[in-house]
Design a protein around this motif. Structure first.
Motif, PDB file in Angstrom:
ATOM      1  N   MET A  52       0.838  -1.215   0.000  1.00  0.00           N
ATOM      2  CA  MET A  52       0.000   0.000   0.000  1.00  0.00           C
ATOM      3  C   MET A  52       0.870   1.261   0.000  1.00  0.00           C
ATOM      4  SD  MET A  52      -2.948  -1.433   0.130  1.00  0.00           S
ATOM      5  CE  MET A  52      -3.610  -3.020   0.616  1.00  0.00           C
ATOM      6  N   ASP A 105       6.667  -0.384   5.328  1.00  0.00           N
ATOM      7  CA  ASP A 105       5.431  -0.044   6.024  1.00  0.00           C
ATOM      8  C   ASP A 105       5.727   0.454   7.428  1.00  0.00           C
ATOM      9  OD1 ASP A 105       6.417  -2.545   6.706  1.00  0.00           O
ATOM     10  OD2 ASP A 105       4.515  -3.595   6.533  1.00  0.00           O
ATOM     11  N   GLY A 162      -1.731  -2.184   4.765  1.00  0.00           N
ATOM     12  CA  GLY A 162      -0.690  -3.151   4.418  1.00  0.00           C
ATOM     13  C   GLY A 162      -0.269  -4.040   5.576  1.00  0.00           C
ATOM     14  N   ARG A 170      -5.021  -6.214   6.178  1.00  0.00           N
ATOM     15  CA  ARG A 170      -4.111  -5.448   5.308  1.00  0.00           C
ATOM     16  C   ARG A 170      -4.843  -4.385   4.500  1.00  0.00           C
ATOM     17  NH1 ARG A 170       0.985  -7.866   5.111  1.00  0.00           N
ATOM     18  NH2 ARG A 170       1.034 -10.122   5.220  1.00  0.00           N
TER      19      ARG A 170
END
Ligand code: IMP
Length: 188
Positions: A52, A105, A162, A170
């Protein structure tokens, strides 16, 4: 799972969609001004958590910027980093003569990242830096240089954007605290 069941597994929002968007705008601005030649920049994402962040960051950067992916082992289904890193999928790209930016992330203990930095630096890149959307307090004290930091968050297990717990959550468009009863139940 119904929306009500999903909400009872979460314990408050740590970063809203607007917080994330503002952080990514700022990071992209910093990256654009630091890397003046987009064609030499290779973004390296760590699957699956960074999907993401990579998608939203890359869309804020010039079109000449390249992307590649690695998969390494991290938490498995639990909530603690094991410190043991294995390459599950290696990069396709040759790093010789490239400026590499690892897109993460979250940086927690920094164990995964410090191993990854060492590994990528040994492959002939011109530079290897790190951009992360989220950073936990422990990461600020370990000796891992993270050049671009989006949002500093408290030391708690979070999901969304994510980040998963046992492959769930997620797809949430925001980052939320995982309710402790979820992992307490799994530990029983
Ligand atoms: P570290 O090695 O402790 O820095 O953790 C690295 C990886 O663990 C991250 O890339 C995530 O995949 C995972 N991780 C760390 N903290 C969390 C969290 O709060 N929620 C979900 N995954 C996490």
């Amino acid at each position: 799972m119904t929306m009500d069941e999903l909400a009872s597994d979460l314990d408050g929002i740590v970063a809203t969609e607007a917080d994330i968007s503002a952080a990514l705008d700022r990071l992209a601005g910093e990256i654009r001004s630091d890397y003046t030649d987009p064609s030499s920049l290779l973004l390296v994402g760590v699957l699956k958590g960074a999907v993401m962040v990579m998608a939203d960051l890359a869309r804020r950067l010039p079109p000449g910027v390249a992307m590649d992916w690695m998969a390494v082992s991290s938490y498995g289904a639990g909530t603690r980093s094991s410190g043991v890193v294995r390459i599950l999928k290696d990069l396709d790209a040759d790093l010789t003569g490239r400026h590499v930016l690892i897109v993460e992330d979250i940086v927690d203990s920094g164990r995964t990242l410090s191993w990854l930095l060492g590994n990528l630096r040994s492959r002939g890149a011109l530079s290897v830096e790190v951009a992360t959307l989220l950073r936990k307090p422990e990461a600020a004290v370990v000796n891992v240089p993270v050049k671009y930091v989006g949002i500093d968050i408290p030391n708690a297990f979070v999901v969304g954007f994510g980040l998963d717990y046992a492959e769930r959550f997620r797809g949430l468009p925001y980052v939320a605290l995982l309710a402790p009863h979820v992992y307490a139940e799994d530990a029983e």
